[in-house]
Design a protein around this motif. Structure first.
Motif, short mmCIF file in Angstrom:
data_model
loop_
_atom_site.label_atom_id
_atom_site.label_comp_id
_atom_site.label_asym_id
_atom_site.label_seq_id
_atom_site.Cartn_x
_atom_site.Cartn_y
_atom_site.Cartn_z
N GLU A 201 -10.42 6.25 -16.23
CA GLU A 201 -11.49 6.53 -17.18
C GLU A 201 -11.71 5.42 -18.20
O GLU A 201 -12.85 5.19 -18.63
N ASN A 202 -10.65 4.73 -18.60
CA ASN A 202 -10.74 3.82 -19.74
C ASN A 202 -10.58 2.34 -19.42
O ASN A 202 -10.87 1.50 -20.26
N VAL A 203 -10.12 2.02 -18.22
CA VAL A 203 -9.98 0.62 -17.82
C VAL A 203 -10.83 0.33 -16.60
O VAL A 203 -11.70 -0.54 -16.62
N PHE A 204 -10.61 1.08 -15.52
CA PHE A 204 -11.29 0.76 -14.27
C PHE A 204 -12.79 1.08 -14.31
O PHE A 204 -13.61 0.29 -13.86
N LYS A 205 -13.14 2.23 -14.87
CA LYS A 205 -14.56 2.58 -14.92
C LYS A 205 -15.36 1.63 -15.81
O LYS A 205 -16.42 1.13 -15.39
N PRO A 206 -14.92 1.32 -17.03
CA PRO A 206 -15.69 0.37 -17.85
C PRO A 206 -15.82 -1.01 -17.22
O PRO A 206 -16.81 -1.71 -17.44
N ALA A 207 -14.83 -1.40 -16.43
CA ALA A 207 -14.87 -2.71 -15.77
C ALA A 207 -15.55 -2.64 -14.41
O ALA A 207 -15.63 -3.65 -13.71
N GLU A 208 -16.04 -1.47 -14.03
CA GLU A 208 -16.69 -1.25 -12.73
C GLU A 208 -15.76 -1.61 -11.57
O GLU A 208 -16.18 -2.16 -10.55
N MET A 209 -14.50 -1.26 -11.74
CA MET A 209 -13.49 -1.49 -10.70
C MET A 209 -13.39 -0.25 -9.82
O MET A 209 -12.42 0.50 -9.85
N TYR A 210 -14.40 -0.07 -8.99
CA TYR A 210 -14.50 1.16 -8.22
C TYR A 210 -13.66 1.12 -6.94
O TYR A 210 -13.59 2.12 -6.21
N ASN A 211 -13.02 -0.01 -6.68
CA ASN A 211 -12.14 -0.13 -5.51
C ASN A 211 -10.72 -0.45 -5.94
O ASN A 211 -10.05 -1.31 -5.35
N THR A 212 -10.26 0.24 -6.97
CA THR A 212 -8.90 0.07 -7.46
C THR A 212 -8.22 1.43 -7.46
O THR A 212 -8.72 2.38 -8.06
N PHE A 213 -7.06 1.52 -6.77
CA PHE A 213 -6.48 2.83 -6.49
C PHE A 213 -4.96 2.82 -6.60
O PHE A 213 -4.30 1.81 -6.32
N ALA A 214 -4.42 3.98 -7.00
CA ALA A 214 -2.99 4.25 -6.92
C ALA A 214 -2.76 5.04 -5.64
O ALA A 214 -2.91 6.26 -5.61
N LEU A 215 -2.43 4.36 -4.57
CA LEU A 215 -2.35 4.99 -3.25
C LEU A 215 -0.94 5.51 -2.97
O LEU A 215 0.04 4.77 -3.12
N PRO A 216 -0.82 6.76 -2.54
CA PRO A 216 0.48 7.24 -2.06
C PRO A 216 0.94 6.38 -0.89
O PRO A 216 0.12 5.91 -0.09
N ILE A 217 2.23 6.13 -0.80
CA ILE A 217 2.72 5.19 0.20
C ILE A 217 2.59 5.73 1.63
O ILE A 217 2.62 4.95 2.58
N ASP A 218 2.40 7.04 1.77
CA ASP A 218 2.24 7.59 3.12
C ASP A 218 0.77 7.86 3.46
O ASP A 218 0.46 8.52 4.45
N SER A 219 -0.16 7.34 2.63
CA SER A 219 -1.58 7.60 2.88
C SER A 219 -2.13 6.65 3.94
O SER A 219 -1.62 5.54 4.14
N ILE A 220 -3.16 7.11 4.62
CA ILE A 220 -3.86 6.29 5.61
C ILE A 220 -5.24 6.00 5.04
O ILE A 220 -6.06 6.89 4.88
N ILE A 221 -5.48 4.74 4.72
CA ILE A 221 -6.69 4.33 4.03
C ILE A 221 -7.37 3.22 4.83
O ILE A 221 -6.73 2.25 5.24
N LYS A 222 -8.67 3.36 5.03
CA LYS A 222 -9.42 2.30 5.70
C LYS A 222 -9.44 1.04 4.84
O LYS A 222 -9.52 1.10 3.62
N ASN A 223 -9.39 -0.09 5.51
CA ASN A 223 -9.56 -1.39 4.89
C ASN A 223 -8.45 -1.72 3.89
O ASN A 223 -8.66 -2.45 2.92
N LYS A 224 -7.25 -1.19 4.10
CA LYS A 224 -6.10 -1.54 3.28
C LYS A 224 -5.21 -2.51 4.06
O LYS A 224 -4.91 -2.30 5.23
N ALA A 225 -4.82 -3.58 3.40
CA ALA A 225 -3.94 -4.55 4.03
C ALA A 225 -2.52 -4.01 4.08
O ALA A 225 -1.96 -3.60 3.07
N SER A 226 -1.93 -4.00 5.27
CA SER A 226 -0.50 -3.74 5.38
C SER A 226 0.24 -4.95 4.84
O SER A 226 -0.26 -6.07 4.86
N GLY A 227 1.45 -4.71 4.34
CA GLY A 227 2.25 -5.81 3.81
C GLY A 227 3.32 -6.22 4.81
O GLY A 227 3.91 -5.37 5.50
N TYR A 228 3.58 -7.52 4.89
CA TYR A 228 4.56 -8.05 5.84
C TYR A 228 5.51 -8.99 5.09
O TYR A 228 5.08 -9.88 4.37
N THR A 229 6.81 -8.75 5.28
CA THR A 229 7.79 -9.53 4.54
C THR A 229 8.64 -10.41 5.46
O THR A 229 9.06 -9.98 6.55
#
Length: 364
Positions: A201-229
């Motif tokens: 409400e107070n950081v992402f919305k005012p900055a129009e950051m509509y593609n910024t998320f706190a994703l659960p680690i077991d979620s399946i989300i389109k267009n998310k980069a998997s991480g490789y170490t």
């Protein structure tokens, strides 16, 4: 000074950059280098902007290597500790509103915090500048534990709240994820809102950051980069990083895009998130860090010919950086879903840009 997007002859010599270069030549040297990058040298997205104009953006490599899914400009990347800059902004908003005093011990706001020494001696200033004496908690226990149970800010408290302070608050610098968890608790206690709800409400919305998320680690989300170490170059093959991650918290792990990070910083430096005075203080060299100075949730690097403010993010399968070159008014966003050893991948890209803009030679 010509625009960043001017097209000029590349000036790269075998093994070393031309030195010195004009402003326009430096910019084209960077473009030539970035256009020549290819996977597996780098995987992710790179964006450059001068003032509000994006003048370079390019995606490299794969979001999902095993399925040949390529990264693109809208791919969501884990930002690791760049999240701390966002949390710092949220904290300073409360200062702007008169709801939080940076120099009063946190016990006034968190009377039930389970460590009396911390209540009585640690301030928000200490937490923001990594001078609280709280530990980093991102150690072996965190790496190996099951993290699905870490759903709320308070769920992280058992990882560090019973530990003694490393030093008397304000006397030393020691990078601390725990300190930013406590900032999240302050935000929740003062506002009466869940940390993520407040951020939305107070950081992402005012900055129009509509593609910024706190994703659960077991979620399946389109267009998310998997991480490789590669365990930062310790092994010669890549492994998925899922077991190292948790859902986003005040210290790290928000997912976002390169464009959203640019929007965040543009909004911040226009004083649309916090007041001009606090923005200036946030980006001032308040304490000496490991390699650079540190303000409130942001590094202030004065090792080059101009001040660079920003933040890095590094974790297993995550390497990224947000940089703003004050004199040139250039913002650079580098997001990668593969970690590498020092001097390669994201680190090499970052160092190349810094050295060229600073007019210092660097081996190519």
């Amino acid at each position: 000074m010509k625009k960043l997007c001017a097209i000029l002859i590349p000036l790269i010599l075998t093994g070393q950059l031309v030195y010195p270069q004009t402003e326009s030549e430096k910019r084209q040297t960077i473009f030539s280098y970035l256009n020549g990058l290819a996977y597996p040298e780098f995987s992710g997205v790179i964006l450059l902007a001068q003032r509000d104009s994006v003048c370079f953006k390019k995606a490299y490599g794969y979001a999902v290597i095993e399925d040949n899914v390529e990264n693109n400009f809208n791919t969501l990347f884990n930002t690791a500790s760049i999240t701390k800059t966002m949390t710092a902004v949220a904290t300073l908003q409360l200062v702007d509103k008169g709801l939080l005093d940076l120099d009063i011990p946190i016990g006034r706001y968190l009377p039930k915090y389970p460590n009396q020494t911390v209540q009585d001696s640690v301030t928000a200033h200490h937490l923001l500048t990594h001078t609280s004496g709280l530990n980093n908690f991102l150690v072996d226990d965190f790496k190996t534990m099951g993290k699905l149970k870490l759903k709320t800010t308070k769920d992280y408290l058992p990882l560090f709240s019973s530990e003694s302070l490393l030093f008397s608050p304000g006397t030393q610098y020691s990078y601390s994820a725990a300190g930013y968890i406590v900032l999240g608790l302050l935000i929740e206690e003062i506002t009466g809102k869940d940390f993520h709800k407040y951020m939305n409400e107070n950081v992402f919305k005012p900055a129009e950051m509509y593609n910024t998320f706190a994703l659960p680690i077991d979620s399946i989300i389109k267009n998310k980069a998997s991480g490789y170490t590669s365990y930062f170059g310790e092994i010669n093959h890549l492994s998925k990083n899922d077991s190292f991650l948790s859902k986003a918290n005040p210290a790290g792990f928000y997912y976002t895009t390169a464009e959203n990070l640019l929007k965040f910083f543009n909004t911040l430096k226009k004083y649309q998130l916090i007041s001009k005075d606090l923005t200036s203080k946030m980006m001032s060299p308040l304490v000496k860090g490991y390699y650079t100075n540190y303000g409130y949730g942001i590094s202030v690097d004065k090792r080059f010919d101009q001040t660079i403010v920003g933040h890095t993010g590094g974790w297993y399968g995550v390497q990224c950086e947000l940089m703003y070159f004050e004199d040139d008014e250039i913002t650079a966003v580098i997001l990668s879903n593969i970690d590498t050893e020092e001097g390669k991948g994201m680190n090499r890209v970052s160092n190349f840009i810094k050295h060229v803009l600073a007019n210092k030679p660097m081996m190519n």
